[in-house]
Motif scaffolding. Structure first.
Motif, PDB file in Angstrom:
ATOM      1  N   VAL A 130       0.753  -1.182   0.023  1.00 42.36           N
ATOM      2  CA  VAL A 130       0.089  -0.011  -0.163  1.00 42.36           C
ATOM      3  C   VAL A 130       0.854   1.221  -0.115  1.00 42.36           C
ATOM      4  O   VAL A 130       0.564   2.193  -0.867  1.00 42.36           O
ATOM      5  CB  VAL A 130      -1.127  -0.093   1.149  1.00 42.36           C
ATOM      6  N   MET A 131       2.050   1.337   0.634  1.00 40.00           N
ATOM      7  CA  MET A 131       2.939   2.340   0.789  1.00 40.00           C
ATOM      8  C   MET A 131       3.567   2.665  -0.370  1.00 40.00           C
ATOM      9  O   MET A 131       3.665   3.847  -1.105  1.00 40.00           O
ATOM     10  CB  MET A 131       3.895   2.062   1.779  1.00 40.00           C
ATOM     11  N   ILE A 132       3.819   1.681  -1.322  1.00 36.40           N
ATOM     12  CA  ILE A 132       4.461   1.534  -2.661  1.00 36.40           C
ATOM     13  C   ILE A 132       3.577   2.252  -3.460  1.00 36.40           C
ATOM     14  O   ILE A 132       3.851   3.066  -4.160  1.00 36.40           O
ATOM     15  CB  ILE A 132       5.157   0.310  -3.128  1.00 36.40           C
ATOM     16  N   ILE A 133       1.955   1.847  -3.537  1.00 38.16           N
ATOM     17  CA  ILE A 133       1.060   2.193  -4.494  1.00 38.16           C
ATOM     18  C   ILE A 133       1.059   3.546  -4.279  1.00 38.16           C
ATOM     19  O   ILE A 133       0.792   4.435  -5.229  1.00 38.16           O
ATOM     20  CB  ILE A 133      -0.011   1.171  -4.070  1.00 38.16           C
ATOM     21  N   VAL A 134       0.652   4.061  -2.953  1.00 41.11           N
ATOM     22  CA  VAL A 134       0.453   5.260  -2.780  1.00 41.11           C
ATOM     23  C   VAL A 134       1.611   6.230  -3.016  1.00 41.11           C
ATOM     24  O   VAL A 134       1.514   7.371  -3.523  1.00 41.11           O
ATOM     25  CB  VAL A 134       0.252   5.654  -1.111  1.00 41.11           C
ATOM     26  N   ALA A 135       2.977   5.949  -2.660  1.00 42.54           N
ATOM     27  CA  ALA A 135       4.034   6.562  -3.140  1.00 42.54           C
ATOM     28  C   ALA A 135       4.190   7.010  -4.776  1.00 42.54           C
ATOM     29  O   ALA A 135       4.416   8.009  -5.342  1.00 42.54           O
ATOM     30  CB  ALA A 135       5.302   6.131  -2.646  1.00 42.54           C
ATOM     31  N   MET A 136       3.787   5.825  -5.665  1.00 39.73           N
ATOM     32  CA  MET A 136       3.869   5.929  -6.747  1.00 39.73           C
ATOM     33  C   MET A 136       2.781   6.913  -7.315  1.00 39.73           C
ATOM     34  O   MET A 136       3.084   7.613  -8.504  1.00 39.73           O
ATOM     35  CB  MET A 136       3.762   4.484  -7.510  1.00 39.73           C
ATOM     36  N   PHE A 137       1.711   6.676  -6.759  1.00 36.23           N
ATOM     37  CA  PHE A 137       0.545   7.356  -7.070  1.00 36.23           C
ATOM     38  C   PHE A 137       0.951   9.016  -6.987  1.00 36.23           C
ATOM     39  O   PHE A 137       0.646   9.876  -7.690  1.00 36.23           O
ATOM     40  CB  PHE A 137      -0.797   7.268  -6.134  1.00 36.23           C
ATOM     41  N   LEU A 138       1.325   9.406  -5.761  1.00 40.94           N
ATOM     42  CA  LEU A 138       1.677  10.849  -5.575  1.00 40.94           C
ATOM     43  C   LEU A 138       2.913  11.197  -6.482  1.00 40.94           C
ATOM     44  O   LEU A 138       2.845  12.340  -7.215  1.00 40.94           O
ATOM     45  CB  LEU A 138       2.281  10.854  -3.985  1.00 40.94           C
ATOM     46  N   ALA A 139       3.800  10.321  -6.979  1.00 39.32           N
ATOM     47  CA  ALA A 139       4.929  10.766  -7.682  1.00 39.32           C
ATOM     48  C   ALA A 139       4.390  11.112  -9.140  1.00 39.32           C
ATOM     49  O   ALA A 139       4.689  11.987  -9.868  1.00 39.32           O
ATOM     50  CB  ALA A 139       6.021   9.423  -7.867  1.00 39.32           C
ATOM     51  N   VAL A 140       3.369  10.229  -9.652  1.00 40.43           N
ATOM     52  CA  VAL A 140       2.918  10.374 -11.008  1.00 40.43           C
ATOM     53  C   VAL A 140       2.037  11.775 -10.786  1.00 40.43           C
ATOM     54  O   VAL A 140       1.806  12.402 -11.762  1.00 40.43           O
ATOM     55  CB  VAL A 140       1.905   9.340 -11.388  1.00 40.43           C
TER      56      VAL A 140
END
Length: 465
Positions: free
Chosen positions: A158-168
């Motif tokens: 979940v943390m990886i997905i949220v971080a990628m979402f914020l980066a995009v």
């Protein structure tokens, strides 16, 4: 002369398969002799190739059979003779059981110098029940282990997905700074610095009101206790039901103190875990944002070369829509925070800045975020003011939510994401049911990506069928 006359007077013999055709006593030419009659040399006396009864030339045959040839030179090679082996002898009725007779065991197994333990049987095919069952069981075990591993690492995923979402989502701001001449490292550092300042300001705005409220509550506890003792209704209930004695026994009991300690420890663990996850997400966001072009290129190269260009175009469009959604959500949250701060400052509610930041943060959550922020503001207004402040805040947020839902939100999301309102609501509900707040945040851009793939890939393919 008499012989010739007699021959001419004889009736003509009908031609047949075994008789050569004759006309006026002239014999037909004999068919070419077979290879056996020519001595097997395949040539006639004239030196031409042998002719088949149909008139076609016969292919030349080698005088001796050709054996194995060297694939490099084409020269004949001699291979060592294949060693003889003992054939497996099938059991006959009345033969001894190979479990007890060693010689019968060797005969049935076909033991020789090549196979001292018997000739191997036919290999098991893929359709064999044992092979099929073993493969199926192995697949089920592997799938179960993957699901268990994903469940155990759910928080990390979940943390990886949220971080990628914020980066995009932050990447459009980085690209805009690059258009002004910033190198990518400087643009990433600038955008990330703004994000850090926002989080620091949010935390700092909450520290002062929380500390003040805790201090005020600690000083007012004796007054609150005295008010409870002077209350006639509570005094009447105490005489009837013994409320104070029960409350005193409950507070002084070991179970209450243990449960209070466990609750405090749990709250502390949740707070520490939240801080750790926030810092981890920020660090991952920084790494993903700085290396986003390389990440995109890596995933595009996984597609086949013939489809890579189309995959890259669709991928860029999906990432642009995710970035547009994040930018739209931040725009809506910024508008809500500014409006809340102006309103609370005019009304005179305490901690207007902290409450406005809470409204802005909770407004990032689709569907229910604005309601949560409004409820927090109304509660604080009632506790720090009176009933009039509560009513005024409730009326303001009721009107503002209608304006946001029907005017601001559709205009912003239609321009950035291009998703129908019904799809937005359904996606947010499904995402919230699966992953909670994170699922609700990721549901709308996921729905936008799926709708794009359906429109650009699935629908054109259906038209060609």
């Amino acid at each position: 002369m008499p012989d010739e006359t007699s021959r001419e007077d004889e009736p003509e013999t009908a031609p047949g398969p075994d008789r050569p055709e004759t006309r006026h006593g002239v014999p037909a030419p004999a068919p070419p002799a077979d290879d056996d009659e020519n001595g097997g040399d395949g040539e006639t006396a004239g030196g031409a190739g042998s002719v088949a009864p149909s008139g076609a030339l016969r292919p030349e045959e080698p005088d001796e059979p050709v054996g194995e040839r060297d694939p490099a030179t084409g020269a004949p090679v001699s291979l060592p003779p294949t060693p003889a082996f003992t054939e497996r002898v099938p059991p006959e009725p009345g033969t001894p059981d190979p479990a007890h007779d060693v010689e019968q065991r060797r005969r049935e197994a076909g033991v020789d110098h090549r196979f001292p333990f018997g000739r191997p049987g036919q290999p098991l095919g893929r359709a064999h029940p044992f092979v099929f069952g073993f493969t199926a069981a192995l697949g089920v075990i592997t799938a179960w282990m993957l699901v268990k591993a994903a469940t155990n690492a759910k928080s990390v995923i979940v943390m990886i997905i949220v971080a990628m979402f914020l980066a995009v989502g932050l990447n459009p701001a980085v690209e805009r700074l690059r258009r002004f001449g910033f190198p990518r490292s400087a643009a990433v550092a600038s955008v990330f610095l703004v994000v850090i300042l926002f989080f620091a300001g949010f935390v700092a705005s909450l520290v002062q009101p929380v500390s003040e409220q805790v201090t005020e509550l600690r000083h007012n506890i004796p007054e609150y206790v005295q008010q409870l003792q002077d209350n006639r209704t509570l005094a009447d209930w105490d005489k009837r039901y013994g409320l104070l004695d029960r409350a005193e026994k409950a507070v002084t009991s070991e179970d209450f103190q243990k449960s209070l300690t466990d609750t405090a420890t749990g709250i502390g663990k949740v707070a520490v875990n939240g801080v750790f996850q926030t810092i981890t997400i920020l660090i991952l966001t920084l790494y993903f944002l700085s290396s986003l072009p390389q990440i995109k290129t890596f995933f595009y190269q996984l597609a086949p070369r013939s489809r890579r260009a189309r995959v890259a175009l669709l991928g860029d469009e999906i990432l642009d829509r995710i970035g547009g959604y994040v930018a739209g959500q931040f725009t809506i949250a910024f508008i809500a925070g500014v409006c809340s701060y102006v309103f609370l400052s005019i009304v005179g509610v305490k901690y207007a800045l902290a409450l406005a930041l809470i409204v802005a943060v909770t407004d990032l959550i689709p569907l229910v975020g604005a309601t949560i922020g409004a409820a927090v503001v109304c509660l604080v207004a009632f506790l720090t003011g009176d009933l009039t402040d509560l009513i005024v805040c409730a009326i303001f947020y009721l009107i503002y939510q209608q304006v946001e839902n029907y005017l601001v939100y559709p205009r912003v999301m239609k321009r950035t994401v291009d998703v129908q309102p019904a799809v937005t609501i359904v996606a947010a509900l499904v995402g919230a049911a699966l992953l909670g707040v994170v699922g609700a945040l990721l549901a709308i851009p996921t729905a936008a990506a799926i709708s794009l793939l359906i429109r650009e890939v699935v629908m054109p393919r259906q038209e060609t069928l």
